[in-house]
Design a protein around this motif. Structure first.
Motif, mmCIF file in Angstrom:
data_model
loop_
_atom_site.group_PDB
_atom_site.id
_atom_site.type_symbol
_atom_site.label_atom_id
_atom_site.label_comp_id
_atom_site.label_asym_id
_atom_site.label_seq_id
_atom_site.Cartn_x
_atom_site.Cartn_y
_atom_site.Cartn_z
ATOM 1 N N GLY A 273 55.365 65.617 87.445
ATOM 2 C CA GLY A 273 54.676 64.844 86.422
ATOM 3 C C GLY A 273 55.441 64.809 85.115
ATOM 4 O O GLY A 273 55.557 63.768 84.458
ATOM 5 N N THR A 274 55.963 65.954 84.733
ATOM 6 C CA THR A 274 56.696 66.020 83.466
ATOM 7 C C THR A 274 57.920 65.105 83.519
ATOM 8 O O THR A 274 58.226 64.397 82.560
ATOM 9 C CB THR A 274 57.040 67.477 83.097
ATOM 10 O OG1 THR A 274 57.332 67.546 81.709
ATOM 11 C CG2 THR A 274 58.194 68.033 83.888
ATOM 12 N N PHE B 200 47.542 66.141 77.999
ATOM 13 C CA PHE B 200 48.555 66.964 78.657
ATOM 14 C C PHE B 200 49.516 66.048 79.394
ATOM 15 O O PHE B 200 49.113 65.255 80.231
ATOM 16 C CB PHE B 200 47.937 67.961 79.644
ATOM 17 C CG PHE B 200 48.966 68.899 80.203
ATOM 18 C CD1 PHE B 200 49.348 70.035 79.502
ATOM 19 C CD2 PHE B 200 49.599 68.626 81.407
ATOM 20 C CE1 PHE B 200 50.332 70.883 79.999
ATOM 21 C CE2 PHE B 200 50.591 69.460 81.904
ATOM 22 C CZ PHE B 200 50.947 70.600 81.198
ATOM 23 N N GLU C 240 46.115 59.420 78.958
ATOM 24 C CA GLU C 240 45.495 59.691 80.256
ATOM 25 C C GLU C 240 44.163 58.932 80.345
ATOM 26 O O GLU C 240 43.378 58.994 79.413
ATOM 27 C CB GLU C 240 45.170 61.184 80.409
ATOM 28 C CG GLU C 240 46.346 62.120 80.478
ATOM 29 C CD GLU C 240 45.942 63.542 80.062
ATOM 30 O OE1 GLU C 240 45.589 64.346 80.928
ATOM 31 O OE2 GLU C 240 45.954 63.838 78.849
ATOM 32 N N ASP D 7 49.194 57.860 81.823
ATOM 33 C CA ASP D 7 49.604 59.036 82.589
ATOM 34 C C ASP D 7 48.554 59.266 83.678
ATOM 35 O O ASP D 7 47.465 59.763 83.411
ATOM 36 C CB ASP D 7 49.718 60.254 81.656
ATOM 37 C CG ASP D 7 50.133 61.522 82.400
ATOM 38 O OD1 ASP D 7 50.017 61.553 83.638
ATOM 39 O OD2 ASP D 7 50.556 62.487 81.728
ATOM 40 N N GLN E 46 47.401 63.066 87.234
ATOM 41 C CA GLN E 46 46.260 63.750 87.845
ATOM 42 C C GLN E 46 45.234 62.757 88.422
ATOM 43 O O GLN E 46 44.590 63.027 89.428
ATOM 44 C CB GLN E 46 45.582 64.657 86.806
ATOM 45 C CG GLN E 46 44.619 65.652 87.408
ATOM 46 C CD GLN E 46 44.293 66.834 86.497
ATOM 47 O OE1 GLN E 46 43.205 67.362 86.536
ATOM 48 N NE2 GLN E 46 45.231 67.274 85.684
ATOM 49 N N LYS F 181 51.555 64.872 91.122
ATOM 50 C CA LYS F 181 50.525 65.654 91.813
ATOM 51 C C LYS F 181 50.284 65.221 93.268
ATOM 52 O O LYS F 181 51.068 65.589 94.119
ATOM 53 C CB LYS F 181 49.254 65.688 90.968
ATOM 54 C CG LYS F 181 49.503 66.524 89.688
ATOM 55 C CD LYS F 181 48.287 67.180 89.117
ATOM 56 C CE LYS F 181 48.657 68.298 88.160
ATOM 57 N NZ LYS F 181 48.764 67.910 86.762
HETATM 58 C C1 LIG Z 1 49.836 68.109 85.703
HETATM 59 C C2 LIG Z 1 50.048 67.003 84.757
HETATM 60 C C3 LIG Z 1 51.321 66.727 84.228
HETATM 61 C C4 LIG Z 1 52.521 67.584 84.499
HETATM 62 O O1 LIG Z 1 52.892 67.540 85.826
HETATM 63 P P1 LIG Z 1 53.968 68.598 86.393
HETATM 64 O O2 LIG Z 1 54.194 68.149 87.798
HETATM 65 O O3 LIG Z 1 53.343 69.949 86.268
HETATM 66 O O4 LIG Z 1 55.178 68.485 85.561
HETATM 67 C C5 LIG Z 1 51.450 65.636 83.385
HETATM 68 N N1 LIG Z 1 50.399 64.858 83.085
HETATM 69 C C6 LIG Z 1 49.161 65.099 83.575
HETATM 70 C C7 LIG Z 1 48.030 64.191 83.208
HETATM 71 C C8 LIG Z 1 48.939 66.192 84.405
HETATM 72 O O5 LIG Z 1 47.712 66.453 84.852
#
Ligand SMILES: *Cc1c(COP(=O)(O)O)cnc(C)c1O
Length: 409
Positions: free
Chosen positions: A108-109, A141, A193, A226, A229, A255
């Motif tokens: 995700g990052t 996040f 998000e 984003d 999740q 994810k």
């Molecule tokens: C978990 C998450 C991330 C980060 O994902 P990673 O795979 O841990 O780098 C980024 N954005 C959101 C909305 C998340 O829930």
């Protein structure tokens, strides 16, 4: 199969691993569907799903078969060459979306880093040098690498890691007038998000997202959602933005995209995507044959097995059960979320005298055979696999009721 005892794994972990995680004292060794088993053979109903990663449940037979088959043929070859599974995956993902092109990475990052770079490059190409700002929400996040960490509107994650990259501004979530003030001719992108996950399961208002879309259109900024999740069916639609009646310019995924196998993606409209040219961005592992084979199996399963309709139906049942539980349990103040992404808000210490209630509830639930997790001191998060049935929902709610009674006396 023989396993090290939990205690032995815990000793090794403490000795050899960097202390970056507050881990529960459980060592999971096997999983199938919505159930996992620990080293001592205890079974748990899993309402965490590896933090929304095992969307189709553990070891989904179609995902396992795809990984086995691909692993025996070709695991990795680099993006110096064409990759059949990557091309097919992009085609399939884009068919279910309004986007034109995909970029694959591993998390995700990384997907958000790619999105930030794409937004800045696009702004530069389209508007010239003055435009680089990324507007994000407080309590958001977006990840842990420096760019996505800076995008993450939570000082507790950023402290001690400065200097952080410049050009990020933060707005309170769901505050339309704050968004109106923040989005200007300097804004390259708004990154948001649809439902804040790590921040405590806060659902964006439809009006808020629609206004963000308008502001981006008026100023020439791009809207990035984003969906790391919320994506891949978690909310009952393939992507959560589809609930809001707008189309973002780009989304990020990770994810559950690989059903348990690491893979991330950035999807963008053609007009935006085209500013990425050879050399502008890359990932060695990104979209490798193995990850893409796993993800293709996930997508086919979601499509062919009616997963989205199932999520809508089982979510309705879950919310009904939780609202009823709330009626019987005065310490529950709110049930939030959408689809199978749910936050249960409970009274804090000042009201009940119970220290860290969400954490305590999670601990007790695990003892009773249910895995859930705490996203804040007072929010318990549920992220069951999308294949969960009503019987399992009933079982989980029964356990939570017993636990609430014990925790709050
Ligand atoms: C978990 C998450 C991330 C980060 O994902 P990673 O795979 O841990 O780098 C980024 N954005 C959101 C909305 C998340 O829930």
């Amino acid at each position: 199969m023989e396993h090290l005892r939990t205690e032995e794994v815990e000793i090794l972990t403490k000795k050899h691993l960097m202390n970056t995680y507050g881990r529960a004292g459980i060592s999971l060794t096997e999983g199938s569907g919505a159930r996992v088993r620990d080293a001592e053979g205890r079974e748990y109903l899993d309402f965490v799903s590896g933090i929304a990663v095992c969307g189709l449940g553990h070891c989904h037979p179609r995902v396992v078969a795809a990984i086995r088959e691909q692993a025996g043929r070709l695991m990795h070859c680099s993006n110096l060459y064409h990759i059949e599974a990557q091309a097919l995956l992009a085609k399939m993902l884009l068919e279910d979306s309004p986007f034109g092109k995909a970029f694959f990475c591993n998390s995700g990052t990384e997907a958000n880093e790619a999105a930030i770079k794409l937004a800045r490059k696009y702004a530069r190409v389209k508007h010239g040098d003055a435009r680089c700002e990324i507007v994000t929400a407080l309590k958001s996040f977006h990840g842990r690498t420096l760019g996505s960490l800076t995008a993450t509107g939570q000082p507790k994650y950023q402290k001690d890691f400065g200097p952080l990259p410049a050009g990020f501004t933060y707005v309170p979530f769901n505050d339309i007038s704050a968004m109106e003030r923040a989005v200007t001719e300097k804004t390259a992108a708004v990154l948001i998000e649809p439902i804040q996950g790590e921040g405590g399961i806060h659902v964006a208002d439809e009006k808020y997202i629609r206004r963000a879309r308008e502001l981006c259109d008026e100023t020439g900024a791009i809207l990035i959602m984003d969906e790391v999740q919320t994506g891949m069916g978690r909310t009952g639609k393939m992507f959560a933005f589809q609930h809001f009646g707008i189309v973002p310019d780009a989304i990020t995924l990770a994810k559950s995209l690989g059903g348990g196998f690491p893979i991330g993606a950035l999807l963008a409209k053609d007009e935006v995507a085209e500013v990425f040219t050879p050399g502008t961005h890359a990932a060695t592992f990104g979209g490798n044959p193995l990850a893409c084979a796993a993800s293709l199996a996930v997508l086919k399963t979601i499509r062919e097995e009616g997963i989205l309709d199932h999520v809508v139906a089982v979510s309705r049942f879950l919310f009904k059960m939780l609202e009823e539980l709330k009626g019987r349990c005065p310490q529950i103040t709110e049930i939030r979320g959408r689809g199978l992404m749910v936050g249960i808000e409970v009274l804090g210490r000042s009201d009940t005298g119970v220290e860290d209630p969400a954490k305590l509830i999670c601990l007790q639930c695990a003892r009773e055979g249910l895995l859930v997790n705490a996203v804040t001191d007072t929010t318990v998060r549920l992220l069951p696999p999308l294949i969960i049935g009503e019987a399992e929902v009933r079982e989980a709610v029964d356990i939570m009721e017993r636990v609430m009674t014990t925790v709050f006396g």
